[in-house]
Design a protein around this motif. Structure first.
Motif, PDB file in Angstrom:
ATOM      1  N   VAL A 436       0.844  -1.194   0.000  1.00 46.94           N
ATOM      2  CA  VAL A 436       0.000   0.000   0.000  1.00 46.94           C
ATOM      3  C   VAL A 436       0.877   1.242   0.000  1.00 46.94           C
ATOM      4  O   VAL A 436       1.910   1.287   0.673  1.00 46.94           O
ATOM      5  CB  VAL A 436      -0.917   0.004   1.238  1.00 46.94           C
ATOM      6  N   GLN A 437       0.440   2.251  -0.751  1.00 42.55           N
ATOM      7  CA  GLN A 437       1.149   3.525  -0.688  1.00 42.55           C
ATOM      8  C   GLN A 437       0.919   4.133   0.688  1.00 42.55           C
ATOM      9  O   GLN A 437      -0.199   4.283   1.148  1.00 42.55           O
ATOM     10  CB  GLN A 437       0.645   4.487  -1.754  1.00 42.55           C
ATOM     11  N   GLY A 438       2.006   4.493   1.358  1.00 45.06           N
ATOM     12  CA  GLY A 438       1.897   5.047   2.696  1.00 45.06           C
ATOM     13  C   GLY A 438       2.217   4.017   3.757  1.00 45.06           C
ATOM     14  O   GLY A 438       2.431   2.840   3.471  1.00 45.06           O
ATOM     15  N   LYS A 439       2.252   4.483   4.989  1.00 47.68           N
ATOM     16  CA  LYS A 439       2.575   3.631   6.121  1.00 47.68           C
ATOM     17  C   LYS A 439       1.610   3.949   7.264  1.00 47.68           C
ATOM     18  O   LYS A 439       0.835   4.877   7.215  1.00 47.68           O
ATOM     19  CB  LYS A 439       4.027   3.869   6.584  1.00 47.68           C
ATOM     20  N   GLY A 440       1.703   3.165   8.323  1.00 47.05           N
ATOM     21  CA  GLY A 440       0.955   3.442   9.532  1.00 47.05           C
ATOM     22  C   GLY A 440      -0.538   3.332   9.354  1.00 47.05           C
ATOM     23  O   GLY A 440      -1.053   2.457   8.646  1.00 47.05           O
ATOM     24  N   PRO A 441      -1.321   4.236   9.983  1.00 46.08           N
ATOM     25  CA  PRO A 441      -2.779   4.149   9.944  1.00 46.08           C
ATOM     26  C   PRO A 441      -3.349   4.195   8.535  1.00 46.08           C
ATOM     27  O   PRO A 441      -4.331   3.518   8.233  1.00 46.08           O
ATOM     28  CB  PRO A 441      -3.217   5.366  10.766  1.00 46.08           C
ATOM     29  N   GLU A 442      -2.757   5.030   7.651  1.00 45.27           N
ATOM     30  CA  GLU A 442      -3.267   5.110   6.282  1.00 45.27           C
ATOM     31  C   GLU A 442      -3.159   3.762   5.576  1.00 45.27           C
ATOM     32  O   GLU A 442      -4.102   3.317   4.914  1.00 45.27           O
ATOM     33  CB  GLU A 442      -2.486   6.174   5.491  1.00 45.27           C
ATOM     34  N   ALA A 443      -2.006   3.119   5.725  1.00 48.29           N
ATOM     35  CA  ALA A 443      -1.844   1.796   5.121  1.00 48.29           C
ATOM     36  C   ALA A 443      -2.772   0.778   5.770  1.00 48.29           C
ATOM     37  O   ALA A 443      -3.328  -0.095   5.096  1.00 48.29           O
ATOM     38  CB  ALA A 443      -0.388   1.343   5.241  1.00 48.29           C
ATOM     39  N   ALA A 444      -2.949   0.889   7.083  1.00 44.03           N
ATOM     40  CA  ALA A 444      -3.801  -0.065   7.789  1.00 44.03           C
ATOM     41  C   ALA A 444      -5.236  -0.010   7.277  1.00 44.03           C
ATOM     42  O   ALA A 444      -5.925  -1.037   7.192  1.00 44.03           O
ATOM     43  CB  ALA A 444      -3.761   0.206   9.291  1.00 44.03           C
ATOM     44  N   VAL A 445      -5.711   1.188   6.934  1.00 46.14           N
ATOM     45  CA  VAL A 445      -7.076   1.322   6.415  1.00 46.14           C
ATOM     46  C   VAL A 445      -7.225   0.530   5.117  1.00 46.14           C
ATOM     47  O   VAL A 445      -8.199  -0.213   4.919  1.00 46.14           O
ATOM     48  CB  VAL A 445      -7.424   2.805   6.189  1.00 46.14           C
ATOM     49  N   VAL A 446      -6.251   0.665   4.220  1.00 47.77           N
ATOM     50  CA  VAL A 446      -6.340  -0.021   2.926  1.00 47.77           C
ATOM     51  C   VAL A 446      -6.196  -1.533   3.103  1.00 47.77           C
ATOM     52  O   VAL A 446      -6.936  -2.312   2.482  1.00 47.77           O
ATOM     53  CB  VAL A 446      -5.275   0.522   1.956  1.00 47.77           C
ATOM     54  N   ILE A 447      -5.255  -1.946   3.939  1.00 44.93           N
ATOM     55  CA  ILE A 447      -5.078  -3.384   4.162  1.00 44.93           C
ATOM     56  C   ILE A 447      -6.339  -3.979   4.792  1.00 44.93           C
ATOM     57  O   ILE A 447      -6.793  -5.067   4.411  1.00 44.93           O
ATOM     58  CB  ILE A 447      -3.850  -3.639   5.061  1.00 44.93           C
TER      59      ILE A 447
END
Length: 640
Positions: A436-447
């Motif tokens: 996913v582009q990004g890390k942390g909470p932003e990535a967690a949302v997509v995953i």
């Protein structure tokens, strides 16, 4: 007076008479590495040297007194603590006995601490020296201002601070007057003030005290700021205060940090996290007494110093039979964190300078503990979140070995990479590797959105290409909703600022495939959307790409994705990686430059899936001396 050889575990070495001083002398020395245990080693070294000289019958040793031993231990502890613990340098410590100089009636014990770091500058200099002026060490700068009464010797590449203590306990008249007028007060001051020969404090002295306090607080803040474990903060607090400002220190930490400020060591939930004493053999007894009867602070006590009873039971022997003790509440952000207690033997009360300095220091300790707790809470939340975003186990596929490596860059939180291997339906298994582009909470949302939908669509019987189409549309729809919500927030706020969450944070590169085992092999159908292409390794070491590149998911509406099928026969290996592998950097080079990944995989012919995964992981790490700067994930599937 000749040289007397000494043999001890601390590697005492016999030296010839000192080159800078005429006349005979007895010299022993040792090297102290740059670690927090160096002050204790230095104190043991001095005590052992004095004891050894006494045993060997060195003539000057007949004048040894308890006061001389205490002063020498305190002096060397101050010098080594400043040089090694606070400045991080390695030093050499020498103790020598000199005969009386002309005009003196007694010999002297001379203690030298040498710093061998000519490239480091003194940070507390008020004026910068000329650019061509060499600076011989910063480790001993805190005591450098004592050069009027002590001494500083410069040699090529070395700076030595030395102090000369009369052996027979008979000191100069002005020193006796100084000790008589300030004996009670000096025990609570810094080692520099204790040993200062001047009868009164001059403006020069106070200027040094103020500058030394600011330097001490600055260096303490620097050391505490890098700690993310509250117990380590408590340990550092004790080592910073003892023996510089106190003979002993204790730190209580409150587990219930969400409540209002209380700061009572005896309150429920408070635990004695650290006890530190200048005499190591007294630590355990002091801990037992403090745990049994912790000091009680009244409700009216603020964050300042509060006198508490002296723990006489633990310190009943010797010079520690009585003294002054103070407790400080530690609080940050209106929340109670714990209590810091210090004690100094032989005092009626602490000097105001010390009380204020420790109060400032306690605030810094409280802030460091608060920061460590916030970090730990965030790490715990991230770990729980990561466990929820990744599968608890990898499904076993008949006729297929699997190997997995997953290393998020942020060890305490979810990364942007994810994986999954699951059973879809009778005779069908699916696997996925995404980034996913990004890390942390932003990535967690997509995953958290992509992985459950992958499983749901696969179990509903959708083919590989259809799963990619629908997941692409799902990400686009979710991004549109996020953009609409962001626009609404901006409108309500009057157009002030733009929320960082937007459509671009929904981009996803994904390698997704389906496996159908059959007699003698596995039918593999795969699609690659904006992801490093999977590589297929044959038993004879030949490597080829197993898919064609396609557009990232979540970028283009109505994109039509395609899949490719091939047979994974016995002995063949499929390697799937994220860009943390292919784009691993060493200078300007990347791991996959010149088909580096294919070459690495070709060298894995004949290995099982787990060994292939481990070997690629090791090669990626060894590609650069620096740690990986991106998440690392790879999945290996090998037909039996």
């Amino acid at each position: 007076m000749g040289s007397f050889p000494l043999q001890r575990e601390t590697d005492f070495r016999s030296f010839a008479p000192a080159p800078d001083r005429p006349g005979p002398s007895v010299v022993v020395g040792t090297s102290l590495p740059g670690n927090p245990l160096a002050p204790a080693a230095a104190r043991n070294f001095v005590r052992a040297a004095l004891a050894e000289w006494t045993e060997l019958g060195v003539p000057a040793a007949t004048g040894f007194t308890d006061r001389l031993a205490d002063d020498s231990v305190l002096l060397v502890s101050e010098l080594v603590t400043n040089a090694v613990v606070h400045a991080g340098t390695a030093v050499e410590l020498l103790c020598r006995l000199d005969d009386a100089e002309p005009g003196e009636s007694t010999g002297a014990l001379v203690i030298e601490v040498s710093d061998h770091h000519p490239s480091r500058a003194v940070r507390s200099e008020q004026t910068r020296p000329a650019s061509d002026t060499p600076e011989y060490g910063r480790g001993l700068y805190l005591v450098a201002t004592l050069s009027e009464s002590w001494g500083i010797t410069y040699r090529p590449g070395t700076k030595t601070v030395w102090a000369r203590l009369p052996v027979e306990g008979v000191q100069a008249v002005h020193e006796i007057e100084s000790y008589a007028s300030e004996q009670a007060l000096q025990r609570g001051l810094r080692a520099a003030e204790i040993l200062a020969p001047l009868p009164t404090r001059t403006p020069h002295d106070m200027e040094w005290v103020n500058r030394g306090a600011l330097t001490f607080l600055a260096e303490a803040s620097e050391m505490l700021a890098g700690q993310f474990d509250e117990d380590m903060v408590a340990a550092l607090a004790g080592q910073l205060l003892v023996p510089r400002l106190a003979d002993w220190c204790a730190v209580w930490l409150e587990d219930g940090s969400e409540g209002p400020v209380r700061g009572d060591p005896g309150a429920p939930g408070a635990r004695l996290a650290r006890v530190w004493h200048s005499s190591e053999h007294r630590m355990e007894e002091l801990r037992r007494v403090l745990e049994k009867e912790p000091p009680r602070l009244p409700e009216a006590a603020d964050s300042g110093a509060f006198p508490i009873p002296w723990p006489g039971e633990a310190l009943a022997a010797g010079a520690g039979s009585s003294g002054a003790a103070l407790a400080y509440r530690m609080a940050a952000g209106g929340r109670s964190l714990g209590t810091l207690v210090i004690g100094r033997a032989g005092l009626v009360r602490f000097a105001d300078e010390v009380t204020g300095l420790v109060e400032d220091f306690t605030r810094r300790v409280a802030l460091a503990i608060s920061t460590a707790r916030r970090y730990q809470r965030q790490a715990n939340i991230s770990q729980v979140l990561q466990r929820g975003l990744l599968p608890s186990k990898v499904a076993e596929i008949p006729g297929v070995e699997s190997g997995l490596v997953y290393e998020p860059r942020d060890k305490g939180g979810p990364g942007g990479d994810f994986y999954d291997v699951f059973h879809a339906s009778e005779g069908r298994w699916c696997f996925a590797l995404g980034d996913v582009q990004g890390k942390g909470p932003e990535a967690a949302v997509v995953i958290g959105l992509a992985r459950p939908w992958l499983r749901l669509l696969a179990r509903e019987g959708y083919a590989v290409a259809e799963v990619m189409d629908r997941l692409n549309q799902l990400l686009l729809d979710d991004a549109t909703e996020a953009a609409d919500a962001a626009a609404a927030v901006v409108a309500v706020a009057g157009g002030q600022g733009v929320p960082p969450d937007g459509p671009t944070s929904r981009f996803l590169s994904l390698l997704y495939g389906e496996l159908v085992p059959y007699e003698g092999g596995v039918r593999c159908t795969i699609a690659c959307a904006g992801h490093p292409l999977p590589l297929l390794l044959s038993p004879d070491g030949e490597v080829r790409e197993a898919a064609t590149p396609q557009m990232l998911l979540g970028v283009v509406d109505d994109e039509t994705y395609t899949s490719e099928s091939f047979d994974l026969r016995a002995g063949e290996t499929l390697l799937c990686v994220t860009d943390g592998v292919t784009e691993r950097r060493s200078g300007r080079s990347q791991f996959d430059d010149g088909d580096g990944l294919a070459e690495a995989l070709a060298g894995c012919a004949g290995l099982d899936a787990g060994l292939v995964a481990e070997r690629i992981r090791r090669l990626v790490h060894e590609f650069s001396d620096r740690p990986p700067d991106d998440d690392l994930a790879l999945l290996v599937l090998r037909a039996r």
